[in-house]
Scaffold this motif. Structure first.
Motif, short mmCIF file in Angstrom:
data_model
loop_
_atom_site.label_atom_id
_atom_site.label_comp_id
_atom_site.label_asym_id
_atom_site.label_seq_id
_atom_site.Cartn_x
_atom_site.Cartn_y
_atom_site.Cartn_z
N ASP A 29 -6.46 3.09 -9.97
CA ASP A 29 -5.82 2.68 -8.73
C ASP A 29 -5.33 1.44 -9.03
O ASP A 29 -5.85 0.53 -9.41
CB ASP A 29 -7.02 2.49 -7.59
CG ASP A 29 -6.51 1.69 -6.29
OD1 ASP A 29 -5.46 1.43 -6.09
OD2 ASP A 29 -7.22 1.69 -5.55
N HIS A 181 5.45 -0.97 -3.68
CA HIS A 181 5.59 -0.04 -2.50
C HIS A 181 7.08 0.33 -2.60
O HIS A 181 7.84 0.22 -1.50
CB HIS A 181 5.16 -0.52 -1.16
CG HIS A 181 3.75 -1.35 -1.48
ND1 HIS A 181 2.90 -0.73 -2.32
CD2 HIS A 181 3.43 -2.64 -0.94
CE1 HIS A 181 1.77 -1.91 -2.11
NE2 HIS A 181 2.11 -2.51 -1.19
N LYS A 211 5.78 1.37 -7.87
CA LYS A 211 4.31 1.60 -7.21
C LYS A 211 4.91 2.55 -6.17
O LYS A 211 5.72 2.19 -5.34
CB LYS A 211 3.73 0.58 -6.89
CG LYS A 211 3.06 -0.16 -7.86
CD LYS A 211 1.99 -1.37 -7.29
CE LYS A 211 1.77 -2.32 -8.29
NZ LYS A 211 0.93 -3.51 -7.56
N SER A 213 3.44 3.78 -3.71
CA SER A 213 2.38 3.58 -2.88
C SER A 213 2.60 3.16 -1.21
O SER A 213 3.99 2.72 -0.97
CB SER A 213 1.60 2.32 -3.31
OG SER A 213 2.47 1.28 -3.91
N CYS A 214 1.67 3.22 -0.59
CA CYS A 214 1.74 2.90 0.93
C CYS A 214 2.68 3.72 1.73
O CYS A 214 3.27 3.14 2.61
CB CYS A 214 1.90 1.36 0.94
SG CYS A 214 0.85 0.21 0.42
N TRP A 253 0.93 4.01 -9.10
CA TRP A 253 0.18 4.66 -7.66
C TRP A 253 -0.94 3.54 -7.38
O TRP A 253 -1.75 3.40 -8.35
CB TRP A 253 -0.12 6.01 -7.40
CG TRP A 253 -0.82 6.37 -6.17
CD1 TRP A 253 -0.20 6.51 -4.91
CD2 TRP A 253 -1.95 6.39 -6.01
NE1 TRP A 253 -1.24 6.68 -3.89
CE2 TRP A 253 -2.33 6.59 -4.57
CE3 TRP A 253 -3.28 6.04 -6.95
CZ2 TRP A 253 -3.83 6.67 -4.01
CZ3 TRP A 253 -4.61 6.28 -6.25
CH2 TRP A 253 -4.71 6.53 -4.87
N THR A 255 -3.77 2.66 -3.95
CA THR A 255 -4.57 2.80 -2.53
C THR A 255 -4.02 1.82 -1.66
O THR A 255 -3.80 2.10 -0.36
CB THR A 255 -5.90 2.79 -2.39
OG1 THR A 255 -6.46 1.60 -3.10
CG2 THR A 255 -6.59 3.98 -3.57
N ASP A 256 -3.89 0.73 -1.86
CA ASP A 256 -3.54 -0.65 -1.02
C ASP A 256 -4.74 -0.79 -0.34
O ASP A 256 -4.77 -1.53 0.68
CB ASP A 256 -2.30 -0.34 -0.25
CG ASP A 256 -1.97 -1.76 0.37
OD1 ASP A 256 -2.00 -2.76 -0.36
OD2 ASP A 256 -1.32 -2.05 1.40
#
Length: 300
Positions: A29, A181, A211, A213-214, A253, A255-256
């Motif tokens: 993570d 993100h 990333k 992510s989000c 990547w 989780t945030d």
């Protein structure tokens, strides 16, 4: 001292589903936080928000439930430049934890060396205007010169509309860049449109890490991650897939967790893993994003 969360604050999901996506062994993570607990690690007086507590024990339980082996802690703005809560996580599980801190430009080489020994590998700078009082350009240049000797990188958080004003300065920094993100694209536009293509060119020019992510923070249309859904955040998926396709060795990547400042909903982190299945084409690609790339950046 007690801290009351910002009115309307959405708490993180405790009643998680069982993950439908099995993560590869050694998954990382690469973007998560801890908040407080406030009575142990007080929130900064200059903070723009007050979160609910989200402790290291809560984070470790989440990672165990999801099948995540290692983590990269990222300092949240609510703690300012007091990195004590983050460093406490690194001390609790040093082999499996790395950190990205927030520091001021007067930090000494001795302080940086201590942080390096504790597992810190980067400094984060926030350019999102609603979360900071000023653009930290001058401070960033000073700090980037100081961390260069330690092999650290700069993590940058900005919104897509601000990239044209930042890209020349960021491209001249003497250390590697990691972009949070995907640079917060407007996912109502096309992933092949001018705005995101400019971001892709910036990443190519700077050899930055990105990333993916989000999606819960970027999505306009949803559907949002709730129990029972398998296809989620479809409007974000093309952007992540383009990044993975063009920069396969520089994608991360995270989780945030615990998902600060969300307004519309709070995702179930187990269901949120379905997003990974949507943006990757193979087990090998998933392993590269979750294991190989973060290992190369943070554990090499």
């Amino acid at each position: 001292m007690p801290f009351a969360p910002t009115p309307g604050w959405l708490n993180w999901e405790r009643d998680r589903a069982h993950p439908a996506v099995e993560l590869p062994t050694g998954s990382v993570d690469a973007h998560c936080h801890v908040f407080g607990p406030g009575d142990v690690f007080p929130y900064a007086p200059t903070r723009k928000y007050t979160p609910c507590d989200a402790s290291k024990q809560d984070l470790f339980r989440l990672h165990e439930d999801l099948g995540i082996a290692r983590r990269v802690m990222v300092q949240a703005t609510c703690h300012g430049t007091d990195n004590a809560a983050l460093l406490d996580v690194l001390a609790a599980d040093p082999a499996a934890s790395r950190g990205v801190v927030s520091v001021s430009s007067d930090i000494t080489d001795e302080e940086l060396a201590r942080m390096h020994e504790q597992g810190v590998r980067g400094v984060r700078f926030n350019f999102v205007k609603r979360l900071v009082d000023h653009s930290p350009v001058a401070e960033l240049m000073l700090i980037s010169e100081k961390i260069r000797a330690f092999g650290w990188h700069i993590v940058i958080y900005f919104e897509a509309a601000d990239l044209p004003d930042l890209e020349s300065f960021l491209a001249d920094l003497p250390v590697p860049l990691v972009v949070d993100h995907m640079g917060r694209p407007d996912v109502s536009e096309s992933s092949t449109g001018a705005e995101f293509s400019r971001f892709i060119s910036f990443v190519d020019k700077t050899s930055a890490w990105v990333k993916v992510s989000c999606p819960e923070r970027l999505s306009h249309s949803g559907p949002f991650a709730r129990k029972g859904n398998t296809d989620i955040y479809d409007d974000v998926v093309p952007f992540a897939r383009r990044v993975i396709s063009e920069f396969p060795d520089h994608v991360l990547w995270g989780t945030d967790w615990p998902h600060p400042n969300l307004k519309s909903h709070m995702p179930d982190d187990a269901v949120l893993l379905n997003y990974l299945a949507q943006i990757t084409d193979s087990d090998a690609q998933l392993r590269r994003v979750l294991v190989d790339n973060p290992t190369a950046l943070y554990w090499a």
